[in-house]
Scaffold this active site. Structure first.
Site, PDB file in Angstrom:
ATOM      1  N   LYS A 157      -0.913  69.080  95.339  1.00 29.00           N
ATOM      2  CA  LYS A 157      -0.474  70.401  95.808  1.00 29.00           C
ATOM      3  C   LYS A 157      -0.354  70.355  97.330  1.00 29.00           C
ATOM      4  CE  LYS A 157      -1.763  74.512  94.035  1.00 29.00           C
ATOM      5  NZ  LYS A 157      -0.623  75.120  93.321  1.00 29.00           N
TER       6      LYS A 157
HETATM    7  N1  PMP Z   1       3.173  73.792  88.935  1.00 27.42           N
HETATM    8  C1  PMP Z   1       3.170  74.134  90.234  1.00 27.42           C
HETATM    9  C2  PMP Z   1       4.211  73.565  91.141  1.00 27.42           C
HETATM   10  C3  PMP Z   1       2.192  75.025  90.714  1.00 27.42           C
HETATM   11  O1  PMP Z   1       2.179  75.374  91.998  1.00 27.42           O
HETATM   12  C4  PMP Z   1       1.233  75.554  89.819  1.00 27.42           C
HETATM   13  C5  PMP Z   1       0.225  76.548  90.295  1.00 27.42           C
HETATM   14  N2  PMP Z   1      -0.906  75.918  90.835  1.00 27.42           N
HETATM   15  C6  PMP Z   1       1.272  75.149  88.473  1.00 27.42           C
HETATM   16  C7  PMP Z   1       2.264  74.261  88.074  1.00 27.42           C
HETATM   17  C8  PMP Z   1       0.262  75.614  87.480  1.00 27.42           C
HETATM   18  O2  PMP Z   1      -0.969  74.954  87.691  1.00 27.42           O
HETATM   19  P1  PMP Z   1      -2.344  75.657  87.392  1.00 27.42           P
HETATM   20  O3  PMP Z   1      -2.343  76.030  85.965  1.00 27.42           O
HETATM   21  O4  PMP Z   1      -3.367  74.645  87.711  1.00 27.42           O
HETATM   22  O5  PMP Z   1      -2.412  76.855  88.271  1.00 27.42           O
END
Ligand code: PMP
Length: 305
Positions: A157
């Site tokens: 991220k």
């Molecule tokens: N893909 C992206 C690009 C994201 O930013 C997120 C949000 N964090 C997700 C998927 C979903 O991940 P999570 O379930 O861990 O929030």
């Protein structure tokens, strides 16, 4: 936006107004920070706030840090402790979203990852729905491609990579859609602007594998586990072609901010019958209970504040 009164900054809890970085900071100049998007949920019956899967979120955060050569003494446990201290300071009694961030903190220019000081921060905000239309979203295929693992890893991220998400989201919304589906460099469906994607085809739940340029979502993992164990549905992790989406029986997004968002139209074509289907409806309810510490079998996912 309902921001927290306090933040965690440079090793201590301070008023949010004092948690400031310089315009010469590396992270500001080059997008060299990595972050987590986490939530805590208010359980009315228990009159308590519960953080959802913090161990898994912080593990992913530390993996992102590693990919970006960010060095830290923190581990999952100490990050959970800092989080609990911060959430207790403001005594939240509502659903909240919080953002732990490791960032390259040195001042001045120099594009690199090595030999730059790193720091860590968290701020909190009241939760607001990410996709307003979360039971009947109309989505389009974005003309943008998802960042590739050999460009900027989608599994990390990285703040700078969210320019990709912002381009995707704004184009979709300004064209009148609720969200977008994004193809990767191989032409396979990767995810939405900031959420993972699932479809139901021939009764099985299908989602792209972690090798198709997606973030390894915690909600994605939660949905897979609940679908298999609670609904007894086959879950297949495989590449998804663009046109499969047009003939899917059901589709939904899964993410911390998005929860389980039903997609009922793709590029003006109804998904299935054009209303949120039974698998999506059941998983949405299960995930909602899981995050709020209402499923005794999965209470190990919930950490009380
Ligand atoms: N893909 C992206 C690009 C994201 O930013 C997120 C949000 N964090 C997700 C998927 C979903 O991940 P999570 O379930 O861990 O929030």
């Amino acid at each position: 936006m309902d921001l927290s009164k306090h933040a965690y900054f440079e090793g201590k809890i301070v008023p949010l107004s004092e948690a400031k970085i310089s315009i010469a900071a590396h992270a500001f100049l080059y997008g060299t920070s990595i972050f987590g998007g986490m939530r805590a949920f208010w359980n009315e019956e228990k009159q308590r706030l519960f953080v959802f899967r913090p161990y898994d979120h912080f593990r992913r955060l530390l993996h992102s840090a590693k990919m970006m050569s960010i060095k830290t003494e923190y581990d999952e446990e100490s990050l959970i402790q800092v989080t609990l201290d911060l959430l207790r300071t403001d005594n939240w009694k509502q659903d909240i979203y919080f953002r732990p961030t490791f960032y390259k903190a040195d001042l001045g220019i120099g594009v690199r990852l090595h030999d730059v000081k790193d720091d860590f921060s968290i701020f909190v905000m009241g939760y607001e729905k990410y996709v307003k239309n979360d039971t009947s979203a109309h989505v389009t295929f974005s003309s943008w491609r998802r960042v590739d693992d050999n460009v900027i890893p989608a599994r990390a991220k990285v703040a700078g990579a969210y320019v990709n998400s912002a381009l995707i989201k704004s184009d979709a919304v300004q064209a009148g859609f609720d969200e977008a589906l994004v193809l990767d460099h191989n032409g396979h469906v990767s995810e939405g602007s900031a959420m993972n994607i699932f479809m139901v085809r021939d009764g099985a739940l299908v989602t792209p594998p972690i090798t198709d340029n997606i973030l390894e979502g915690i909600t994605r993992r939660t949905v897979i586990e609940l679908a298999r164990r609670e609904l007894g549905i086959d879950v297949v992790e495989r590449s998804i072609d663009r046109t499969e989406v047009y003939i899917a029986e059901e589709m939904f997004f899964a993410g911390t901010a998005a929860g389980v968002t039903g997609i009922t139209k793709v590029d003006h074509r109804p998904v299935g019958r054009g209303v949120m289907g039974p698998v999506t409806t059941q998983l949405r309810a299960l995930v909602d209970d899981a995050v709020r510490a209402k499923l005794p079998k999965y209470e190990h996912w919930n950490v009380a504040v």
